[in-house]
Design a protein around this motif. Structure first.
Motif, short mmCIF file in Angstrom:
data_model
loop_
_atom_site.label_atom_id
_atom_site.label_comp_id
_atom_site.label_asym_id
_atom_site.label_seq_id
_atom_site.Cartn_x
_atom_site.Cartn_y
_atom_site.Cartn_z
N GLU A 121 16.89 -41.46 -27.71
CA GLU A 121 15.62 -41.88 -27.08
C GLU A 121 14.50 -40.88 -27.33
O GLU A 121 13.32 -41.22 -27.26
CB GLU A 121 15.80 -42.07 -25.57
N ILE A 122 14.86 -39.62 -27.61
CA ILE A 122 13.84 -38.60 -27.84
C ILE A 122 13.34 -38.70 -29.27
O ILE A 122 14.12 -38.74 -30.22
CB ILE A 122 14.41 -37.19 -27.58
N GLN A 123 12.02 -38.72 -29.43
CA GLN A 123 11.45 -38.75 -30.77
C GLN A 123 11.60 -37.38 -31.44
O GLN A 123 11.38 -36.35 -30.81
CB GLN A 123 9.97 -39.12 -30.72
N THR A 124 11.95 -37.40 -32.70
CA THR A 124 12.09 -36.16 -33.45
C THR A 124 10.90 -35.97 -34.38
O THR A 124 10.13 -36.90 -34.65
CB THR A 124 13.37 -36.17 -34.30
N LEU A 125 10.77 -34.75 -34.88
CA LEU A 125 9.72 -34.46 -35.85
C LEU A 125 9.83 -35.36 -37.07
O LEU A 125 8.81 -35.83 -37.61
CB LEU A 125 9.81 -33.00 -36.28
N ALA A 126 11.06 -35.59 -37.53
CA ALA A 126 11.24 -36.44 -38.70
C ALA A 126 10.68 -37.84 -38.46
O ALA A 126 10.06 -38.44 -39.35
CB ALA A 126 12.72 -36.51 -39.08
N GLU A 127 10.89 -38.36 -37.26
CA GLU A 127 10.37 -39.69 -36.93
C GLU A 127 8.85 -39.69 -36.88
O GLU A 127 8.20 -40.68 -37.24
CB GLU A 127 10.97 -40.16 -35.61
N ILE A 128 8.27 -38.58 -36.44
CA ILE A 128 6.82 -38.46 -36.42
C ILE A 128 6.26 -38.50 -37.84
O ILE A 128 5.28 -39.19 -38.13
CB ILE A 128 6.39 -37.16 -35.70
N PHE A 129 6.91 -37.77 -38.74
CA PHE A 129 6.46 -37.77 -40.13
C PHE A 129 6.62 -39.16 -40.75
O PHE A 129 5.74 -39.63 -41.49
CB PHE A 129 7.23 -36.73 -40.94
N LYS A 130 7.73 -39.82 -40.47
CA LYS A 130 7.96 -41.15 -41.04
C LYS A 130 6.90 -42.15 -40.56
O LYS A 130 6.51 -43.06 -41.30
CB LYS A 130 9.36 -41.64 -40.67
N SER A 131 6.42 -41.97 -39.34
CA SER A 131 5.41 -42.89 -38.82
C SER A 131 4.10 -42.80 -39.61
O SER A 131 3.27 -43.70 -39.54
CB SER A 131 5.14 -42.59 -37.34
N LYS A 132 3.92 -41.71 -40.34
CA LYS A 132 2.72 -41.53 -41.17
C LYS A 132 3.01 -41.74 -42.65
O LYS A 132 2.23 -41.33 -43.52
CB LYS A 132 2.14 -40.15 -40.94
N GLY A 133 4.16 -42.34 -42.96
CA GLY A 133 4.46 -42.68 -44.33
C GLY A 133 5.14 -41.61 -45.15
O GLY A 133 5.26 -41.74 -46.38
N TYR A 134 5.62 -40.57 -44.52
CA TYR A 134 6.30 -39.49 -45.23
C TYR A 134 7.73 -39.87 -45.59
O TYR A 134 8.40 -40.60 -44.85
CB TYR A 134 6.36 -38.22 -44.38
N THR A 135 8.21 -39.34 -46.72
CA THR A 135 9.63 -39.36 -47.03
C THR A 135 10.22 -38.08 -46.46
O THR A 135 9.64 -36.99 -46.62
CB THR A 135 9.87 -39.42 -48.55
N THR A 136 11.35 -38.19 -45.79
CA THR A 136 11.90 -37.04 -45.07
C THR A 136 13.30 -36.68 -45.57
O THR A 136 14.13 -37.55 -45.82
CB THR A 136 11.99 -37.35 -43.56
N GLY A 137 13.54 -35.39 -45.72
CA GLY A 137 14.85 -34.94 -46.17
C GLY A 137 15.27 -33.67 -45.47
O GLY A 137 14.44 -32.80 -45.19
N GLU A 338 -1.14 -32.63 -34.97
CA GLU A 338 -2.57 -32.47 -35.24
C GLU A 338 -2.86 -32.55 -36.74
O GLU A 338 -3.84 -33.15 -37.16
CB GLU A 338 -3.07 -31.15 -34.67
N VAL A 339 -2.00 -31.96 -37.54
CA VAL A 339 -2.16 -32.03 -38.99
C VAL A 339 -2.12 -33.49 -39.46
O VAL A 339 -2.87 -33.88 -40.36
CB VAL A 339 -1.06 -31.21 -39.70
N LEU A 340 -1.26 -34.29 -38.82
CA LEU A 340 -1.09 -35.70 -39.19
C LEU A 340 -2.09 -36.62 -38.50
O LEU A 340 -2.02 -37.84 -38.66
CB LEU A 340 0.33 -36.15 -38.86
N ASN A 341 -2.99 -36.04 -37.71
CA ASN A 341 -3.99 -36.82 -36.97
C ASN A 341 -3.35 -37.78 -35.97
O ASN A 341 -3.81 -38.91 -35.78
CB ASN A 341 -4.89 -37.61 -37.94
N GLY A 351 5.05 -27.20 -26.27
CA GLY A 351 4.31 -26.24 -27.07
C GLY A 351 2.84 -26.63 -27.15
O GLY A 351 2.40 -27.60 -26.54
N VAL A 352 2.09 -25.85 -27.91
CA VAL A 352 0.68 -26.16 -28.16
C VAL A 352 0.45 -26.08 -29.67
O VAL A 352 1.18 -25.39 -30.39
CB VAL A 352 -0.27 -25.20 -27.43
N SER A 353 -0.57 -26.77 -30.13
CA SER A 353 -0.90 -26.69 -31.56
C SER A 353 -1.43 -25.31 -31.89
O SER A 353 -2.34 -24.79 -31.21
CB SER A 353 -1.94 -27.75 -31.93
N ILE A 354 -0.89 -24.72 -32.95
CA ILE A 354 -1.38 -23.42 -33.40
C ILE A 354 -2.28 -23.59 -34.64
O ILE A 354 -2.58 -22.60 -35.32
CB ILE A 354 -0.23 -22.44 -33.71
#
Length: 473
Positions: A121-137, A338-341, A351-354
């Motif tokens: 149920e917890i969203q991961t960073l990989a899922e965040i990247f995929k939501s913006k069209g990234y290929t993840t490995g 933030e990088v991915l808008n 955390g906070v955005s650095i």
């Protein structure tokens, strides 16, 4: 009223071009997470024994954070924190199970039960990247669920529930590590993970990608290439860093990082790739000393949580900078958002955005918290340099704020206060001589635990024996 075809064509071209521009502005992300690499186990942080020329160069090309922290002092919880953006009380992964480590007669409390894996149920960073069209490995140690493909990754080499490389260690044939079953006998695991990473980057060079590279090295078992081991046998050690096998592993890791960075340059991806290099927790003190930091992996003194950290992104980071702001691996989730808008997600983040720091600006000072309601037995009673010889960690919490650090222990309610500006080694407890600062940080810590509904163990262990003394080995 119908819209003229030439205007429709203009709209189509305008939207399409801007979509393409938006995609090119999104950077590739390469996150290198070395296992058990200590704060001073690299040349750019002061080691004179370990040769890390590629990392030293990376440090001159990016920003070095001298106060970089992991959100936990050992593998699984630190990785769970990074991948979810949530501190340990939220996801419940406090340690590598079980939470009741050490001899039962030496534990005064029944520790909080540990959750082995993050939930789906917890969203991961990989899922965040995929939501913006990234290929993840992911290439290496996963350790926070049975299969990273469940948690947003398209490609997985070597990652499952395991916390170490297994039976044959770093030499093929590997012990049931995913997609590594076909390997020439004698192949080095770190080399192989790097070659798979390079293939992934090459195949995805024309579209945005997220490459997560959690090397198993330099985790035990200690296994180094013979040539490198012989090199370090003939090199003088210093400050408790003198293990030639471990040194060989560090240098081979550095060589492989260099290969990945060279690939980015050769493919013309360097300027549009955000690279992070760090460790999941502090190093094992009995293997490599982190002087002046106290203790090591598994401890919540500085040696257990402070880690080397470099961030490189030529588009926004001025090269060769050093930043002393305390940051923690929890910060990368909101930073990448933030990088991915991405403005928000349906999930609490700790955390906070650095990103402002990477751009040469500042962020508001804030406390950093650690919560560990569990036990972790000693690794080496003589060398651990912990609070007592039986445990690296006893149940408690820690807060760091404006270079003041408070430890609170649940067994006896004890508090320890250190001023890291003058006492980086946490040797001089000031809790009694500075009650005002002690109260300030303790109040802050208690409020944070209430906010996160952090579990605090209170049930007494009926098998506890205050007179227990372990047999000498």
């Amino acid at each position: 009223m119908s819209i003229p075809k030439n205007i429709l064509l203009y709209i189509f071209l305008f939207v399409g071009i801007n979509t393409l521009i938006g995609q090119t502005e999104l950077p590739n992300v390469v996150y290198i997470n070395v296992d058990d690499l200590g704060y001073k186990d690299v040349g750019f942080m002061g080691s004179t024994y370990y040769d890390t020329p590629n990392l030293n160069t990376l440090a001159t090309e990016g920003m070095v954070f001298t106060n970089g922290y992991a959100a936990a002092a050992n593998c699984a919880p630190s990785r769970a924190c990074f991948m979810t953006g949530q501190n340990t009380p939220r996801h419940g992964v406090y340690t590598v199970s079980p939470s009741a480590r050490g001899h039962k007669k030496s534990r005064k409390l029944i520790p909080t039960k540990n959750i082995i894996h993050i939930t789906s149920e917890i969203q991961t960073l990989a899922e965040i990247f995929k939501s913006k069209g990234y290929t993840t490995g992911t290439f290496g140690k996963w350790h926070v669920s049975n299969n990273p493909l469940r948690d947003g990754f398209d490609v997985n080499f070597g990652g499952n529930y395991k916390g170490n490389p297994g039976k044959n260690g770093y030499t093929a044939p590997y012990n049931q590590l995913p997609n590594l079953d076909i390997a020439p006998e004698g192949e080095n695991l770190t080399d192989r993970l790097t070659s798979e990473t390079i293939k992934f980057i090459t195949q995805n060079k024309d579209k945005p990608f997220f490459a997560y590279i959690p090397f198993y090295t330099v985790h035990t078992p200690l296994m180094g290439k013979t040539k490198l081991v012989n090199k370090y046998k003939n090199k003088q050690g210093s400050n408790g860093q003198n293990n030639p096998v471990f040194a060989a592993m560090v240098e081979n890791m550095d060589t492989n990082v260099g290969k990945i960075l060279a690939t980015l340059k050769d493919l013309g991806l360097e300027k549009n790739t955000l690279v992070v290099f760090t460790s999941d927790n502090g190093g094992i003190r009995a293997i490599s000393n982190q002087t002046p930091l106290r203790a090591g992996k598994g401890s919540y003194y500085e040696g257990g949580t402070r880690v080397p950290l470099i961030v490189k992104y030529p588009k926004i980071i001025q090269s060769g900078l050093t930043n002393n702001t305390p940051v923690i691996n929890l910060d990368f989730f909101p930073t990448f958002m933030e990088v991915l808008n991405i403005n928000s997600i349906n999930q609490d983040l700790d955390g906070v955005s650095i990103l402002p720091l990477l751009k040469g600006k500042t962020i508001n000072e804030r406390p950093l918290f650690w919560h560990f309601p569990i036990y972790l037995q000693a690794y080496n009673q003589k060398e651990d340099d912990g609070r007592d010889p039986l445990f690296r960690t006893r149940p408690g919490s820690t807060v760091l704020y404006k270079n003041w650090k408070l430890h609170h222990y649940f067994e006896d309610g004890d508090l320890e206060l250190y001023n890291l500006t003058t006492d980086l080694g946490e040797r001089n407890d000031l809790s009694k001589v500075n009650p005002t600062k002690t109260k300030e940080l303790y109040t802050m810590l208690k409020s944070w635990r209430i906010e996160l509904a952090a579990e605090i163990p209170e049930e007494l262990n009926p098998e506890f024996d205050s007179n227990y003394k372990p047999k000498k080995k």
